[in-house]
Structure formats: C-alpha cells, structure tokens
Motif scaffolding. Structure first.
Motif, PDB file in Angstrom:
ATOM      1  N   ARG A  67       0.838  -1.198   0.000  1.00 24.98           N
ATOM      2  CA  ARG A  67       0.000   0.000   0.000  1.00 24.98           C
ATOM      3  C   ARG A  67       0.882   1.260   0.000  1.00 24.98           C
ATOM      4  O   ARG A  67       0.559   2.253  -0.621  1.00 24.98           O
ATOM      5  N   VAL A  68       1.992   1.181   0.727  1.00 20.95           N
ATOM      6  CA  VAL A  68       2.874   2.350   0.906  1.00 20.95           C
ATOM      7  C   VAL A  68       4.323   1.888   0.800  1.00 20.95           C
ATOM      8  O   VAL A  68       4.649   0.802   1.281  1.00 20.95           O
ATOM      9  N   TYR A  69       5.164   2.713   0.204  1.00 16.45           N
ATOM     10  CA  TYR A  69       6.591   2.387   0.148  1.00 16.45           C
ATOM     11  C   TYR A  69       7.407   3.675   0.231  1.00 16.45           C
ATOM     12  O   TYR A  69       6.882   4.754  -0.059  1.00 16.45           O
ATOM     13  N   PRO A  70       8.679   3.554   0.659  1.00 15.23           N
ATOM     14  CA  PRO A  70       9.479   4.774   0.839  1.00 15.23           C
ATOM     15  C   PRO A  70      10.026   5.321  -0.479  1.00 15.23           C
ATOM     16  O   PRO A  70      10.448   4.549  -1.343  1.00 15.23           O
ATOM     17  N   VAL A  71      10.023   6.622  -0.610  1.00 16.73           N
ATOM     18  CA  VAL A  71      10.637   7.293  -1.766  1.00 16.73           C
ATOM     19  C   VAL A  71      11.528   8.409  -1.208  1.00 16.73           C
ATOM     20  O   VAL A  71      11.035   9.433  -0.728  1.00 16.73           O
ATOM     21  N   ARG A  72      12.839   8.178  -1.275  1.00 22.58           N
ATOM     22  CA  ARG A  72      13.737   9.157  -0.664  1.00 22.58           C
ATOM     23  C   ARG A  72      13.724  10.487  -1.414  1.00 22.58           C
ATOM     24  O   ARG A  72      13.669  10.521  -2.645  1.00 22.58           O
ATOM     25  N   GLY A  73      13.824  11.558  -0.644  1.00 24.18           N
ATOM     26  CA  GLY A  73      14.002  12.900  -1.199  1.00 24.18           C
ATOM     27  C   GLY A  73      15.123  13.583  -0.456  1.00 24.18           C
ATOM     28  O   GLY A  73      15.161  13.549   0.772  1.00 24.18           O
ATOM     29  N   GLN A  74      16.065  14.175  -1.195  1.00 25.26           N
ATOM     30  CA  GLN A  74      17.182  14.875  -0.548  1.00 25.26           C
ATOM     31  C   GLN A  74      16.968  16.388  -0.605  1.00 25.26           C
ATOM     32  O   GLN A  74      16.294  16.900  -1.513  1.00 25.26           O
ATOM     33  N   ILE A  75      17.558  17.071   0.347  1.00 23.63           N
ATOM     34  CA  ILE A  75      17.460  18.535   0.432  1.00 23.63           C
ATOM     35  C   ILE A  75      18.865  19.105   0.673  1.00 23.63           C
ATOM     36  O   ILE A  75      19.652  18.511   1.410  1.00 23.63           O
ATOM     37  N   VAL A  76      19.128  20.257   0.053  1.00 19.70           N
ATOM     38  CA  VAL A  76      20.354  21.027   0.327  1.00 19.70           C
ATOM     39  C   VAL A  76      19.915  22.375   0.896  1.00 19.70           C
ATOM     40  O   VAL A  76      19.032  23.025   0.325  1.00 19.70           O
ATOM     41  N   LEU A  77      20.520  22.787   2.001  1.00 13.72           N
ATOM     42  CA  LEU A  77      20.150  24.052   2.644  1.00 13.72           C
ATOM     43  C   LEU A  77      21.280  25.068   2.481  1.00 13.72           C
ATOM     44  O   LEU A  77      22.402  24.843   2.951  1.00 13.72           O
ATOM     45  N   PHE A  78      20.960  26.175   1.791  1.00 20.06           N
ATOM     46  CA  PHE A  78      21.929  27.276   1.656  1.00 20.06           C
ATOM     47  C   PHE A  78      21.698  28.296   2.762  1.00 20.06           C
ATOM     48  O   PHE A  78      20.554  28.588   3.111  1.00 20.06           O
ATOM     49  N   ARG A  79      22.779  28.876   3.252  1.00 19.50           N
ATOM     50  CA  ARG A  79      22.644  30.002   4.176  1.00 19.50           C
ATOM     51  C   ARG A  79      22.654  31.288   3.328  1.00 19.50           C
ATOM     52  O   ARG A  79      23.720  31.781   2.953  1.00 19.50           O
ATOM     53  N   GLY A  80      21.457  31.754   2.987  1.00 19.75           N
ATOM     54  CA  GLY A  80      21.337  32.980   2.191  1.00 19.75           C
ATOM     55  C   GLY A  80      21.120  34.166   3.112  1.00 19.75           C
ATOM     56  O   GLY A  80      21.507  34.134   4.286  1.00 19.75           O
ATOM     57  N   ARG A  81      20.478  35.206   2.579  1.00 21.40           N
ATOM     58  CA  ARG A  81      20.117  36.354   3.434  1.00 21.40           C
ATOM     59  C   ARG A  81      18.654  36.692   3.132  1.00 21.40           C
ATOM     60  O   ARG A  81      18.170  36.434   2.015  1.00 21.40           O
ATOM     61  N   PRO A  82      17.948  37.279   4.101  1.00 22.08           N
ATOM     62  CA  PRO A  82      16.525  37.559   3.895  1.00 22.08           C
ATOM     63  C   PRO A  82      16.295  38.347   2.609  1.00 22.08           C
ATOM     64  O   PRO A  82      17.028  39.294   2.318  1.00 22.08           O
ATOM     65  N   GLY A  83      15.313  37.909   1.838  1.00 25.45           N
ATOM     66  CA  GLY A  83      14.955  38.636   0.618  1.00 25.45           C
ATOM     67  C   GLY A  83      15.766  38.236  -0.600  1.00 25.45           C
ATOM     68  O   GLY A  83      15.461  38.660  -1.714  1.00 25.45           O
ATOM     69  N   LEU A  84      16.778  37.392  -0.416  1.00 23.34           N
ATOM     70  CA  LEU A  84      17.633  36.995  -1.555  1.00 23.34           C
ATOM     71  C   LEU A  84      16.792  36.320  -2.644  1.00 23.34           C
ATOM     72  O   LEU A  84      16.920  36.604  -3.832  1.00 23.34           O
ATOM     73  N   VAL A  85      15.948  35.391  -2.242  1.00 20.05           N
ATOM     74  CA  VAL A  85      15.019  34.725  -3.160  1.00 20.05           C
ATOM     75  C   VAL A  85      13.616  35.111  -2.691  1.00 20.05           C
ATOM     76  O   VAL A  85      13.225  34.802  -1.576  1.00 20.05           O
ATOM     77  N   PRO A  86      12.863  35.821  -3.527  1.00 17.14           N
ATOM     78  CA  PRO A  86      11.607  36.393  -3.041  1.00 17.14           C
ATOM     79  C   PRO A  86      10.440  35.412  -2.969  1.00 17.14           C
ATOM     80  O   PRO A  86       9.516  35.598  -2.187  1.00 17.14           O
ATOM     81  N   HIS A  87      10.435  34.387  -3.801  1.00 20.33           N
ATOM     82  CA  HIS A  87       9.284  33.481  -3.875  1.00 20.33           C
ATOM     83  C   HIS A  87       9.771  32.041  -3.810  1.00 20.33           C
ATOM     84  O   HIS A  87      10.952  31.773  -4.009  1.00 20.33           O
ATOM     85  N   VAL A  88       8.824  31.138  -3.625  1.00 20.97           N
ATOM     86  CA  VAL A  88       9.116  29.732  -3.909  1.00 20.97           C
ATOM     87  C   VAL A  88       9.329  29.636  -5.422  1.00 20.97           C
ATOM     88  O   VAL A  88       8.541  30.193  -6.197  1.00 20.97           O
ATOM     89  N   LEU A  89      10.392  28.965  -5.841  1.00 20.75           N
ATOM     90  CA  LEU A  89      10.664  28.786  -7.273  1.00 20.75           C
ATOM     91  C   LEU A  89      10.549  27.302  -7.589  1.00 20.75           C
ATOM     92  O   LEU A  89      11.136  26.476  -6.883  1.00 20.75           O
ATOM     93  N   LEU A  90       9.791  26.981  -8.644  1.00 21.74           N
ATOM     94  CA  LEU A  90       9.568  25.556  -8.942  1.00 21.74           C
ATOM     95  C   LEU A  90       9.886  25.280 -10.401  1.00 21.74           C
ATOM     96  O   LEU A  90       9.507  26.065 -11.282  1.00 21.74           O
ATOM     97  N   CYS A  91      10.568  24.150 -10.639  1.00 16.13           N
ATOM     98  CA  CYS A  91      10.875  23.752 -12.012  1.00 16.13           C
ATOM     99  C   CYS A  91      10.860  22.224 -12.053  1.00 16.13           C
ATOM    100  O   CYS A  91      11.730  21.581 -11.462  1.00 16.13           O
ATOM    101  N   GLY A  92       9.860  21.660 -12.715  1.00 20.79           N
ATOM    102  CA  GLY A  92       9.729  20.203 -12.706  1.00 20.79           C
ATOM    103  C   GLY A  92       9.531  19.719 -11.286  1.00 20.79           C
ATOM    104  O   GLY A  92       8.700  20.238 -10.547  1.00 20.79           O
ATOM    105  N   LYS A  93      10.328  18.723 -10.878  1.00 17.80           N
ATOM    106  CA  LYS A  93      10.183  18.179  -9.527  1.00 17.80           C
ATOM    107  C   LYS A  93      11.118  18.871  -8.535  1.00 17.80           C
ATOM    108  O   LYS A  93      11.249  18.446  -7.397  1.00 17.80           O
ATOM    109  N   ARG A  94      11.821  19.921  -8.991  1.00 13.73           N
ATOM    110  CA  ARG A  94      12.773  20.587  -8.093  1.00 13.73           C
ATOM    111  C   ARG A  94      12.309  22.004  -7.774  1.00 13.73           C
ATOM    112  O   ARG A  94      11.560  22.607  -8.532  1.00 13.73           O
ATOM    113  N   TYR A  95      12.794  22.506  -6.649  1.00  9.70           N
ATOM    114  CA  TYR A  95      12.302  23.809  -6.180  1.00  9.70           C
ATOM    115  C   TYR A  95      13.289  24.445  -5.209  1.00  9.70           C
ATOM    116  O   TYR A  95      14.169  23.776  -4.659  1.00  9.70           O
TER     117      TYR A  95
END
Ligand SMILES: Cc1cc2nc3c(=O)[nH]c(=O)nc-3n(C[C@H](O)[C@H](O)[C@H](O)COP(=O)(O)OP(=O)(O)OC[C@H]3O[C@@H](n4cnc5c(N)ncnc54)[C@H](O)[C@@H]3O)c2cc1C
Length: 374
Positions: free
Chosen positions: A217-245
């Motif tokens: 019924r259910v199975y695991p699907v791994r997803g990885q994340i990378v966290l950048f230390r930016g500064r407030p306002g550097l990226v104004p919106h959520v940005l999405l392209c295909g399955k990445r964001y």
C-alpha cells in the motif's frame, strides 16, 4: 492507562499529530504512539510548500484536499500560535513556476479553471535566471510553512488538548480475537486497545497494513534537500521547475529540493550525486547562491503510493482501523484535510471531501488531471 481510549494513533508525524489535534478538539480521548521522537521523519525533512487552492472549484478529490489545506492553513497557524506561542512561519510568499512549452499549454489552464490567479512573467524575479526552454509563471497564492516548527506546535497544542503523547515506543503487532482487531502490542510489551486505531506511520505504514492483509500500500521514496545560508529577501518566492524547487525561509535560508528515489529503500542519507544535482540546479536558477555557504544537507522518506494518492479510509475487513497513509510529496499541504477526514471517519461526521476518492478500492480516473503535480 485505566480509561479506554477513543482513538489510538500509530505514528507521530504531521498526519498523526494533525489528526490527534482534530480528534482531541472534538472531545475524544486520544493517544499518539511514536517509535522515535515526534515529527522527525518526512514531516521534518520536507520543504513545507503549500500550493494555493480554491475548494469550491477544485476538480479532483486530490485538488479538493489540497484546497482544503490552502484555505485553512492561515487560520490554523494563527490558532496554533495563540495556543502554543510557537510561530510556524506560515507565509503566503507567492511562487514562480518555470514551465516547458508542453507544461505551459496545460497547467495554467488547470489553475485558471480552479479560479487561481496565475500570470505569465515577461521577466523572472531579480537574481533569478529562467532555465532554457522554460517560461516563468507567477502564482501569488503559493505559500509555505516551516514544517519542523509546525510539527513542534502541533505536539505542544495536542498536549494542551489532553492528547497522550508517547514517544520512543513503536507498534509491534496487532491483537486479534476471531479475526477481529482488539488492540495492539507495542515494542515495550505493553498493550493498547481503543475504539479506533489510526495507522499514520508514513513510509513505514506498509508493514502495519501488511499484517492486516493490505500489502504494497505504501513504500518509501527518498528525497534529498540542500540548505543554503542565504540572506533575507535573496530569493523572493518559492521557485519551482519540474520536480525541483527552492523554498526561501524568512531568515534567509534557502531549501533546495528534491530528488525522487524509490530505489533507495529505507536509506535516508544523502548521496554525492543527489547533493551535486540539487546544488547545480539551485546555482543555475539563482546564480548568487554560488557565493552562499551550504549549511546542511539531509534526506527524508516520503510515503509513496502506486497512484500517488493518499489512502484515508477504514481498512477492508477491519472497520475499527483507519489508514491515513501514502501522502507522498504532499503530506504537509494535505495534512489539514486528512485530519478532518479522519475525524469524520471516527465520529461519523461529514467528510470535507468525498471519501470514495481515497478509499482502498478507489478506481483511478485516468482522465482526471490534478492541478498541481505531486
Ligand atoms: C524532501 C522532502 C520534501 C517534501 N516537501 C514537501 C512539501 O514541500 N510540501 C508537502 O506538502 N509535502 C512535502 N513532502 C512530503 C511530506 O513531508 C510527507 O508527505 C509527510 O510528511 C508525511 O507525513 P506522515 O505523518 O505520513 O509521515 P512521517 O512524517 O514520516 O511520520 C510517520 C511517523 O511514524 C513513525 N513510525 C513508523 N513506524 C512506526 C511504528 N511501527 N510505530 C510507531 N510509530 C512509527 C515514524 O517514526 C514517523 O515519525 C516532502 C517530503 C520530503 C521527504
């Protein structure tokens, strides 16, 4: 515990905790049993993106469930803040989707059919480079929640509402009498019995359901994340392209997700290819990120399902056991609708969304197109 439980919830991620809160708010006696610490698996690892939704005009059951979440997240977040003092940082930050020609011919029409605002952008936002072969579309209703904080506030609010929270002890097996579920045995040997048991064990729910005759019924699907230390306002919106964001937090950190790896099984770690792919994607989309430090990387296990839909329904042959599983890439945005459905299944109340769409025996409508890919 002397008094009999109304509801025992197995798994303390966002689905189990949101359901516990809703059930306790309805006056029921609830316990959540969690194998580790609350909310430290997929619900912690995710990006917390909450797409917009228009409940009245949403077309598919999945769209309705997503729209329920989009509609209720602002008020619910305020209520959690009032009750716990924890700010989950729910923010309607808007989103920019980068679409191929083919996607551009399909998705904006679906969003408009749901009554959602969407506009083509002549230029991408400052500091953002449109990927070759794509066009940029602005969706002002896109939101995000800082999911680790949201889960922390759910734990605190559920506790205040009288939910018994039991960490560090997992489900071991079902107890039966004449083929009917009468309770569960936990890993410490203790036994629980309740009028209803909710299976909310995320990517691990397959085992619990297999013991009730529901395999795969259910199975695991791994997803990885990378966290950048930016500064407030550097990226104004959520940005999405295909399955990445990219999901920019208020404090300037930028989450970059995500891979989709069903072959990784229950291994949660990062891989060099996964991290390099996400880092490269982020730096091409927002070149100034090349000057920002990568602060952390992690992986999480999404609860995948064959048709990409969650199952929110009594287990066939075991009406006292309710599954709330298989939320795949969308468990945060679908959590409020799921909790409301679970409450309706337990209390016999009205479900916000037709439960047939999430039943074990649902028939997938091949022609139905959900407004947002998950
Ligand atoms: C990288 C990544 C990015 C994501 N981004 C988004 C996003 O932007 N928006 C969105 O809506 N969704 C997103 N998701 C998906 C979302 O995080 C999941 O769908 C959601 O968290 C699932 O919640 P859950 O409570 O079912 O599972 P989990 O959070 O995994 O919780 C299940 C819990 O059950 C416990 N458990 C397991 N076995 C047992 C047992 N035997 N006994 C007791 N407890 C047990 C586990 O320890 C765990 O705490 C993302 C997921 C990942 C991995």
């Amino acid at each position: 515990m002397s008094e009999r439980l109304d509801v025992l919830i197995l798994g303390g991620g966002i689905i189990g905790l949101s359901s516990a809160y809703a059930l306790a708010a309805a006056g029921l006696k609830v316990e959540v049993v969690e194998r580790g610490d609350f909310g430290r698996e997929a619900s912690w690892a995710g990006a917390g993106i909450v797409p917009p939704g228009n409940f009245e005009q949403a077309a598919t059951p999945l769209d309705k469930l997503r729209a329920y979440g989009a509609t209720h997240f602002p008020d619910f977040s305020r209520r959690l803040l009032d009750e716990t003092g924890i700010d989950n940082e729910f923010t309607v930050c808007g989103g920019v989707e980068f679409l191929t020609q083919e996607e551009g011919d399909e998705y904006p029409a679906l969003w408009r059919a749901e009554g959602l605002a969407v506009e083509p952008m002549r230029h991408p936002p400052r500091r953002v480079a449109t990927p070759p072969g794509h066009s940029a579309w602005h969706l002002p209703g896109f939101a995000q929640v800082r999911n680790p904080r949201h889960v922390r506030s759910l734990v605190a609010a559920s506790g205040r509402r009288g939910v018994r929270l039991t960490p560090n002890v997992g489900f071991e097996s079902w107890q039966f009498r004449d083929g009917v579920v009468t309770g569960v045995t936990l890993a410490d040997g203790s036994v629980r019995s309740a009028r209803h048991t909710v299976v909310a064990a995320g990517a691990w729910a397959g085992d619990l359901l297999a013991q009730l005759g529901q395999s795969r019924r259910v199975y695991p699907v791994r997803g990885q994340i990378v966290l950048f230390r930016g500064r407030p306002g550097l990226v104004p919106h959520v940005l999405l392209c295909g399955k990445r964001y990219l999901a920019p937090r208020r404090d300037g950190r930028v989450l970059v997700g995500s891979t989709e790896e069903p072959g990784a099984g229950f291994a949660k770690g990062n891989t060099p290819e996964g991290v390099a792919g996400l880092t490269g994607f982020a730096c091409e989309l927002v070149p100034v990120l090349r000057d920002c430090e990568v602060e952390a990387t992690w992986g999480g296990l999404r609860p995948g399902s064959a048709d990409g839909l969650p199952t929110i329904a009594p287990v066939p042959g075991h009406p006292s056991v309710i599954a709330a599983v298989g939320h795949f890439r969308a468990g945060i945005q679908l959590s409020l609708g799921t909790a409301s459905m679970v409450k309706a299944l337990v209390t016999g109340g009205v479900s916000p969304v037709d439960p047939a769409g999430f039943a074990f025996d649902r028939v997938a409508d091949a022609t139905a197109r959900p407004a947002f890919r998950s």
